[in-house]
Design an enzyme around this catalytic site. Sequence first.
Site, PDB file in Angstrom:
ATOM      1  N   ASP A   1       0.814  -1.235   0.009  1.00 10.11           N
ATOM      2  CA  ASP A   1      -0.009  -0.132  -0.148  1.00 10.11           C
ATOM      3  C   ASP A   1       0.733   1.320   0.065  1.00 10.11           C
ATOM      4  O   ASP A   1       2.020   1.155   0.113  1.00 10.11           O
ATOM      5  CB  ASP A   1      -0.904   0.197   1.143  1.00 10.11           C
ATOM      6  CG  ASP A   1      -0.230  -0.536   2.468  1.00 10.11           C
ATOM      7  OD1 ASP A   1       0.871  -0.431   2.611  1.00 10.11           O
ATOM      8  OD2 ASP A   1      -1.009  -1.108   3.381  1.00 10.11           O
TER       9      ASP A   1
ATOM     10  N   ASN B   1      -7.791  -3.495  14.492  1.00  7.59           N
ATOM     11  CA  ASN B   1      -9.219  -3.484  13.997  1.00  7.59           C
ATOM     12  C   ASN B   1      -9.109  -4.627  12.986  1.00  7.59           C
ATOM     13  O   ASN B   1      -9.926  -4.963  12.409  1.00  7.59           O
ATOM     14  CB  ASN B   1      -9.974  -2.365  13.240  1.00  7.59           C
ATOM     15  CG  ASN B   1      -8.918  -1.969  12.001  1.00  7.59           C
ATOM     16  OD1 ASN B   1      -8.061  -2.533  11.667  1.00  7.59           O
ATOM     17  ND2 ASN B   1      -9.484  -0.783  11.465  1.00  7.59           N
TER      18      ASN B   1
ATOM     19  N   HIS C   1      -7.242  -5.127  10.085  1.00  2.62           N
ATOM     20  CA  HIS C   1      -7.190  -4.632   8.640  1.00  2.62           C
ATOM     21  C   HIS C   1      -5.578  -5.288   8.355  1.00  2.62           C
ATOM     22  O   HIS C   1      -4.816  -5.676   9.165  1.00  2.62           O
ATOM     23  CB  HIS C   1      -7.151  -3.210   8.514  1.00  2.62           C
ATOM     24  CG  HIS C   1      -5.786  -2.465   8.741  1.00  2.62           C
ATOM     25  ND1 HIS C   1      -5.893  -1.302   9.310  1.00  2.62           N
ATOM     26  CD2 HIS C   1      -4.748  -2.721   9.145  1.00  2.62           C
ATOM     27  CE1 HIS C   1      -4.657  -0.828   9.501  1.00  2.62           C
ATOM     28  NE2 HIS C   1      -4.004  -1.863   9.358  1.00  2.62           N
TER      29      HIS C   1
ATOM     30  N   GLU D   1      -9.890  -2.103   5.428  1.00  2.00           N
ATOM     31  CA  GLU D   1     -10.389  -1.808   6.902  1.00  2.00           C
ATOM     32  C   GLU D   1     -11.551  -2.986   6.963  1.00  2.00           C
ATOM     33  O   GLU D   1     -11.998  -3.292   5.879  1.00  2.00           O
ATOM     34  CB  GLU D   1     -10.696  -0.278   7.084  1.00  2.00           C
ATOM     35  CG  GLU D   1      -9.669   0.403   6.827  1.00  2.00           C
ATOM     36  CD  GLU D   1      -8.767   0.583   8.137  1.00  2.00           C
ATOM     37  OE1 GLU D   1      -8.501  -0.499   8.827  1.00  2.00           O
ATOM     38  OE2 GLU D   1      -7.868   1.741   8.001  1.00  2.00           O
TER      39      GLU D   1
HETATM   40  C1  F6R Z   1       1.397  -1.685   6.324  1.00  2.00           C
HETATM   41  C2  F6R Z   1       0.262  -2.347   6.215  1.00  2.00           C
HETATM   42  C3  F6R Z   1      -0.491  -2.238   7.636  1.00  2.00           C
HETATM   43  C4  F6R Z   1       0.259  -2.457   8.670  1.00  2.00           C
HETATM   44  C5  F6R Z   1      -0.764  -2.742   9.784  1.00  2.00           C
HETATM   45  C6  F6R Z   1       0.153  -3.018  11.231  1.00  2.00           C
HETATM   46  O1  F6R Z   1       1.898  -1.787   4.843  1.00  2.00           O
HETATM   47  O2  F6R Z   1      -0.354  -2.598   5.130  1.00  2.00           O
HETATM   48  O3  F6R Z   1      -1.605  -3.336   7.343  1.00  2.00           O
HETATM   49  O4  F6R Z   1       1.068  -3.775   8.396  1.00  2.00           O
HETATM   50  O5  F6R Z   1      -1.252  -1.218  10.130  1.00  2.00           O
HETATM   51  O6  F6R Z   1       1.139  -1.769  11.336  1.00  2.00           O
HETATM   52  P1  F6R Z   1       2.295  -1.766  12.490  1.00  2.00           P
HETATM   53  O7  F6R Z   1       3.408  -2.870  12.051  1.00  2.00           O
HETATM   54  O8  F6R Z   1       2.819  -0.404  12.352  1.00  2.00           O
HETATM   55  O9  F6R Z   1       1.730  -2.114  13.894  1.00  2.00           O
END
Ligand code: F6R
Length: 252
Positions: A67, A136, A138, A143
């Site tokens: 992303d 959550n 995701h 989401e």
């Molecule tokens: C990142 C992504 C997100 C993160 C998730 C966890 O490219 O797509 O899904 O992997 O938000 O983020 P952290 O590792 O910062 O807790």
Amino acid sequence: MNIIAVKNYEEMSKKAAEFIIDTVKTKPNAVLGMATGGTAVGTYKCLIQDFNQNKTSYKQAYTVNLDEYIGIDPEHEQSYHTYMDNHLFQHIDLPKNHQYIPNGNAKNLEAECKRYEEAIEALGGVDLQILGIGHNGHIGFNEPGTSFDSKTQVVELAESTRKANARFFEDLNEVPTQAITMGIATILKSKKILLLVSGKGKAEILQKLLTCDITESIPATALKKHPNVTIIADKEALSFLADTEMKVRMSV
Ligand code: F6R
């Protein structure tokens, strides 16, 4: 889903790096699906260490990122382009034109999503996709409520995601409200998936993921439909699991 229980963040990172290194050694032109965020930083550190010590080469490999934020320049210090450059790309021998990240600044975002999805297909699909998980549930920036049939798409970030990511920005107002993300269907097309989970803050969602039925309200439960998912989770992330027998078996 296989679960590998490890002691802490460092062990999780080392194990994840071993998976990536094995993939590249077995298939030098492997397509690696990359995640950003705090969870993946340690894994990339281990890859750099291995590159320096053992010279594992990425010259023939490709990376496709999950992303990118919409509305900030690739050069912005919090863009995922910059993240990947700082945490990995500038330290290894992966050619620039083998690094795929969605362009969150494209004039036509729908066309960019289509282009990105086709680019992944043209590469032959992802061999190993690295994922983190949001509080959550995701995966990527898909989401809760996202269709499991979704392909690369423009999404609105949940307020909780913006708040979680505000730690990387000066101010919550600076956190973008939208992103381009691989869809759930795009992620599920990967041949192999590695989900990394670390820390107390992720214990509740990991417990939900492991105990709940498959539901679009917890996007990560889509992974239960995939035949080759490995979760590497540390002791704190596994701490909400009631089944102590399971923990003993996993030697946490
Ligand atoms: C990142 C992504 C997100 C993160 C998730 C966890 O490219 O797509 O899904 O992997 O938000 O983020 P952290 O590792 O910062 O807790």
